[in-house]
Design a protein around this motif. Structure first.
Motif, PDB file in Angstrom:
ATOM      1  N   VAL A  75       0.841  -1.198   0.000  1.00 15.91           N
ATOM      2  CA  VAL A  75       0.000   0.000   0.000  1.00 15.91           C
ATOM      3  C   VAL A  75       0.880   1.253   0.000  1.00 15.91           C
ATOM      4  N   LEU A  78       2.239   1.726  -3.444  1.00 16.43           N
ATOM      5  CA  LEU A  78       1.196   2.217  -4.335  1.00 16.43           C
ATOM      6  C   LEU A  78       0.972   3.715  -4.126  1.00 16.43           C
ATOM      7  N   ILE A  95      -4.782   3.032  -9.871  1.00 14.79           N
ATOM      8  CA  ILE A  95      -4.574   2.913  -8.426  1.00 14.79           C
ATOM      9  C   ILE A  95      -5.570   1.917  -7.836  1.00 14.79           C
ATOM     10  N   ILE A  96      -6.806   2.023  -8.238  1.00 16.21           N
ATOM     11  CA  ILE A  96      -7.833   1.097  -7.737  1.00 16.21           C
ATOM     12  C   ILE A  96      -7.521  -0.329  -8.170  1.00 16.21           C
ATOM     13  N   ARG A  98      -4.551  -1.636  -8.944  1.00 13.57           N
ATOM     14  CA  ARG A  98      -3.378  -2.114  -8.213  1.00 13.57           C
ATOM     15  C   ARG A  98      -3.712  -2.378  -6.742  1.00 13.57           C
ATOM     16  N   TYR A  99      -4.550  -1.549  -6.170  1.00 13.98           N
ATOM     17  CA  TYR A  99      -4.939  -1.755  -4.772  1.00 13.98           C
ATOM     18  C   TYR A  99      -5.713  -3.056  -4.631  1.00 13.98           C
ATOM     19  N   SER A 100      -6.609  -3.305  -5.565  1.00 13.87           N
ATOM     20  CA  SER A 100      -7.380  -4.551  -5.559  1.00 13.87           C
ATOM     21  C   SER A 100      -6.442  -5.758  -5.661  1.00 13.87           C
ATOM     22  N   ALA A 102      -3.310  -5.830  -4.717  1.00 17.09           N
ATOM     23  CA  ALA A 102      -2.544  -5.908  -3.470  1.00 17.09           C
ATOM     24  C   ALA A 102      -3.347  -6.606  -2.373  1.00 17.09           C
TER      25      ALA A 102
END
Length: 105
Positions: A75, A78, A95-96, A98-100, A102
């Motif tokens: 996080v 990111l 970003i969303i 990549r966050y998902s 992660a």
């Protein structure tokens, strides 16, 4: 060149062992609580000696901190990446995405 390959293999094995320790410790912490879990129990569940466990982590707290660092690091990376990007819809979508990823989704 062989020395570098051996070193890389050793680092990977060490990382795998650390990951196994973290996984087992987390399972025991969830089952019986952090306070009631001992390093001895973690070592027994892994079928290793306490000395082998100490090679990677000296205390339960070190194990717990390493678990949280492993959760937070992606996080933080990111966030840093996002700060360097243009403020566009595409960046926000990336970003969303990549966050998902992660989070394992």
């Amino acid at each position: 060149m062989g020395g570098t390959m051996d070193s890389t293999k050793q680092q990977r094995r060490r990382g795998d062992t650390r990951r196994r320790i973290q996984d087992v410790a987390l399972a025991l912490f969830a089952e019986q609580g952090y306070e009631k879990t001992s390093l001895r129990e973690i070592a027994e569940r892994l079928d290793v000696t306490k000395a082998a466990l100490y090679y990677h982590f000296k205390t339960k707290e070190e194990i717990l901190v390493s678990i949280f660092e492993g959760l937070v690091r992606p996080v933080e990376e990111l966030i840093e990446w996002g700060r360097e990007q243009p403020h566009t819809l595409e960046t926000k979508q990336e970003i969303i995405r990549r966050y998902s990823e992660a989070l394992g989704g």
